[in-house]
Design a protein around this motif. Structure first.
Motif, PDB file in Angstrom:
ATOM      1  N   MET A 174       0.827  -1.192   0.000  1.00  0.00           N
ATOM      2  CA  MET A 174       0.000   0.000   0.000  1.00  0.00           C
ATOM      3  C   MET A 174       0.867   1.250   0.000  1.00  0.00           C
ATOM      4  O   MET A 174       1.946   1.281   0.593  1.00  0.00           O
ATOM      5  CB  MET A 174      -0.895  -0.002   1.236  1.00  0.00           C
ATOM      6  CG  MET A 174      -1.712  -1.286   1.395  1.00  0.00           C
ATOM      7  SD  MET A 174      -2.728  -1.653  -0.040  1.00  0.00           S
ATOM      8  CE  MET A 174      -3.944  -0.379   0.141  1.00  0.00           C
ATOM      9  N   ASP A 175       0.378   2.303  -0.648  1.00  0.00           N
ATOM     10  CA  ASP A 175       1.154   3.529  -0.797  1.00  0.00           C
ATOM     11  C   ASP A 175       0.939   4.523   0.344  1.00  0.00           C
ATOM     12  O   ASP A 175       1.865   5.233   0.729  1.00  0.00           O
ATOM     13  CB  ASP A 175       0.806   4.220  -2.115  1.00  0.00           C
ATOM     14  CG  ASP A 175       1.289   3.435  -3.319  1.00  0.00           C
ATOM     15  OD1 ASP A 175       0.723   3.602  -4.409  1.00  0.00           O
ATOM     16  OD2 ASP A 175       2.245   2.656  -3.165  1.00  0.00           O
ATOM     17  N   TYR A 176      -0.281   4.593   0.837  1.00  0.00           N
ATOM     18  CA  TYR A 176      -0.605   5.564   1.889  1.00  0.00           C
ATOM     19  C   TYR A 176      -1.473   4.894   2.947  1.00  0.00           C
ATOM     20  O   TYR A 176      -2.322   4.062   2.627  1.00  0.00           O
ATOM     21  CB  TYR A 176      -1.375   6.764   1.307  1.00  0.00           C
ATOM     22  CG  TYR A 176      -0.631   7.504   0.230  1.00  0.00           C
ATOM     23  CD1 TYR A 176      -0.899   7.268  -1.113  1.00  0.00           C
ATOM     24  CD2 TYR A 176       0.335   8.452   0.558  1.00  0.00           C
ATOM     25  CE1 TYR A 176      -0.215   7.946  -2.113  1.00  0.00           C
ATOM     26  CE2 TYR A 176       1.028   9.131  -0.436  1.00  0.00           C
ATOM     27  CZ  TYR A 176       0.743   8.868  -1.754  1.00  0.00           C
ATOM     28  OH  TYR A 176       1.430   9.551  -2.733  1.00  0.00           O
ATOM     29  N   TRP A 177      -1.250   5.329   4.191  1.00  0.00           N
ATOM     30  CA  TRP A 177      -2.021   4.812   5.326  1.00  0.00           C
ATOM     31  C   TRP A 177      -2.600   5.978   6.117  1.00  0.00           C
ATOM     32  O   TRP A 177      -1.968   7.033   6.244  1.00  0.00           O
ATOM     33  CB  TRP A 177      -1.128   4.000   6.258  1.00  0.00           C
ATOM     34  CG  TRP A 177      -0.744   2.675   5.712  1.00  0.00           C
ATOM     35  CD1 TRP A 177       0.340   2.374   4.953  1.00  0.00           C
ATOM     36  CD2 TRP A 177      -1.469   1.446   5.876  1.00  0.00           C
ATOM     37  NE1 TRP A 177       0.348   1.034   4.637  1.00  0.00           N
ATOM     38  CE2 TRP A 177      -0.747   0.443   5.194  1.00  0.00           C
ATOM     39  CE3 TRP A 177      -2.637   1.104   6.536  1.00  0.00           C
ATOM     40  CZ2 TRP A 177      -1.168  -0.881   5.144  1.00  0.00           C
ATOM     41  CZ3 TRP A 177      -3.069  -0.214   6.489  1.00  0.00           C
ATOM     42  CH2 TRP A 177      -2.338  -1.195   5.794  1.00  0.00           C
ATOM     43  N   GLY A 178      -3.776   5.722   6.670  1.00  0.00           N
ATOM     44  CA  GLY A 178      -4.339   6.678   7.606  1.00  0.00           C
ATOM     45  C   GLY A 178      -4.118   6.190   9.025  1.00  0.00           C
ATOM     46  O   GLY A 178      -3.768   5.030   9.249  1.00  0.00           O
ATOM     47  N   LYS A 179      -4.308   7.072   9.995  1.00  0.00           N
ATOM     48  CA  LYS A 179      -4.291   6.652  11.388  1.00  0.00           C
ATOM     49  C   LYS A 179      -5.536   5.810  11.641  1.00  0.00           C
ATOM     50  O   LYS A 179      -6.578   6.035  11.044  1.00  0.00           O
ATOM     51  CB  LYS A 179      -4.268   7.861  12.318  1.00  0.00           C
ATOM     52  CG  LYS A 179      -2.979   8.657  12.233  1.00  0.00           C
ATOM     53  CD  LYS A 179      -2.978   9.800  13.228  1.00  0.00           C
ATOM     54  CE  LYS A 179      -1.664  10.566  13.139  1.00  0.00           C
ATOM     55  NZ  LYS A 179      -1.632  11.699  14.095  1.00  0.00           N
ATOM     56  N   GLY A 180      -5.428   4.864  12.509  1.00  0.00           N
ATOM     57  CA  GLY A 180      -6.502   3.925  12.740  1.00  0.00           C
ATOM     58  C   GLY A 180      -7.592   4.437  13.657  1.00  0.00           C
ATOM     59  O   GLY A 180      -7.460   5.465  14.323  1.00  0.00           O
ATOM     60  N   THR A 181      -8.674   3.675  13.703  1.00  0.00           N
ATOM     61  CA  THR A 181      -9.779   3.949  14.614  1.00  0.00           C
ATOM     62  C   THR A 181     -10.131   2.640  15.329  1.00  0.00           C
ATOM     63  O   THR A 181     -10.194   1.585  14.704  1.00  0.00           O
ATOM     64  CB  THR A 181     -10.989   4.531  13.860  1.00  0.00           C
ATOM     65  OG1 THR A 181     -12.021   4.876  14.785  1.00  0.00           O
ATOM     66  CG2 THR A 181     -11.540   3.571  12.811  1.00  0.00           C
ATOM     67  N   GLN A 182     -10.318   2.733  16.649  1.00  0.00           N
ATOM     68  CA  GLN A 182     -10.532   1.534  17.464  1.00  0.00           C
ATOM     69  C   GLN A 182     -11.987   1.075  17.370  1.00  0.00           C
ATOM     70  O   GLN A 182     -12.915   1.874  17.558  1.00  0.00           O
ATOM     71  CB  GLN A 182     -10.185   1.821  18.923  1.00  0.00           C
ATOM     72  CG  GLN A 182     -10.471   0.673  19.875  1.00  0.00           C
ATOM     73  CD  GLN A 182      -9.510  -0.485  19.708  1.00  0.00           C
ATOM     74  OE1 GLN A 182      -8.302  -0.298  19.633  1.00  0.00           O
ATOM     75  NE2 GLN A 182     -10.056  -1.704  19.651  1.00  0.00           N
ATOM     76  N   VAL A 183     -12.154  -0.208  17.125  1.00  0.00           N
ATOM     77  CA  VAL A 183     -13.468  -0.846  17.165  1.00  0.00           C
ATOM     78  C   VAL A 183     -13.422  -1.925  18.241  1.00  0.00           C
ATOM     79  O   VAL A 183     -12.564  -2.799  18.195  1.00  0.00           O
ATOM     80  CB  VAL A 183     -13.844  -1.466  15.809  1.00  0.00           C
ATOM     81  CG1 VAL A 183     -15.124  -2.296  15.939  1.00  0.00           C
ATOM     82  CG2 VAL A 183     -14.011  -0.383  14.756  1.00  0.00           C
ATOM     83  N   THR A 184     -14.319  -1.839  19.205  1.00  0.00           N
ATOM     84  CA  THR A 184     -14.388  -2.817  20.277  1.00  0.00           C
ATOM     85  C   THR A 184     -15.791  -3.404  20.328  1.00  0.00           C
ATOM     86  O   THR A 184     -16.769  -2.657  20.439  1.00  0.00           O
ATOM     87  CB  THR A 184     -14.047  -2.185  21.627  1.00  0.00           C
ATOM     88  OG1 THR A 184     -12.747  -1.590  21.565  1.00  0.00           O
ATOM     89  CG2 THR A 184     -14.058  -3.238  22.729  1.00  0.00           C
TER      90      THR A 184
END
Length: 125
Positions: free
Chosen positions: A112-122
């Protein structure tokens, strides 16, 4: 291209969440987008992919039939609708951009070329 995932939270098993991946940059609509997730102590894994036009989608077997990926290029946003959530869906979810649909479908995070910051799913049981 800069990406930012949002929409995570705490939900009971069987519930739903919709994640968003907002992008900046003029070339967003030329990239295929994928959602990946990473649970504690586990490797990052592929979840779903959508082509640049939105006409093609692909899912990991573990989420097929429960998750739906879509995109709105006019809004520079990709969505992941998650239904019938299970505790094993608990993870940090990331969106990423790749040069081609095939690259994203291959599911290799290093492709992958670009990544975003993640978001937590619980997901609680």
């Amino acid at each position: 291209v800069q990406l930012q995932a949002s929409g995570g939270g705490l939900v009971q098993a069987g519930g739903s969440l919709r994640l968003s991946c907002a992008a900046s940059g003029r070339t967003f609509s030329t990239y295929a987008i994928g959602w990946f997730r990473q649970a504690p102590g586990k490797e990052r894994e592929f979840v779903a992919a959508v082509s640049w036009s939105g006409s093609s989608t692909y899912y990991a077997d573990s989420v097929k039939g429960r998750f739906t990926i879509s995109r709105d290029n006019a809004k520079n946003t990709v969505y992941l609708q998650m239904n019938s959530l299970k505790p094993e869906d608990t993870a940090v979810y990331y969106c990423a951009a790749g040069q081609s649909f095939g690259t994203v479908v291959a599911g290799n995070p290093y492709g992958m070329d670009y990544w975003g910051k993640g978001t937590q799913v619980t997901v609680s049981s």
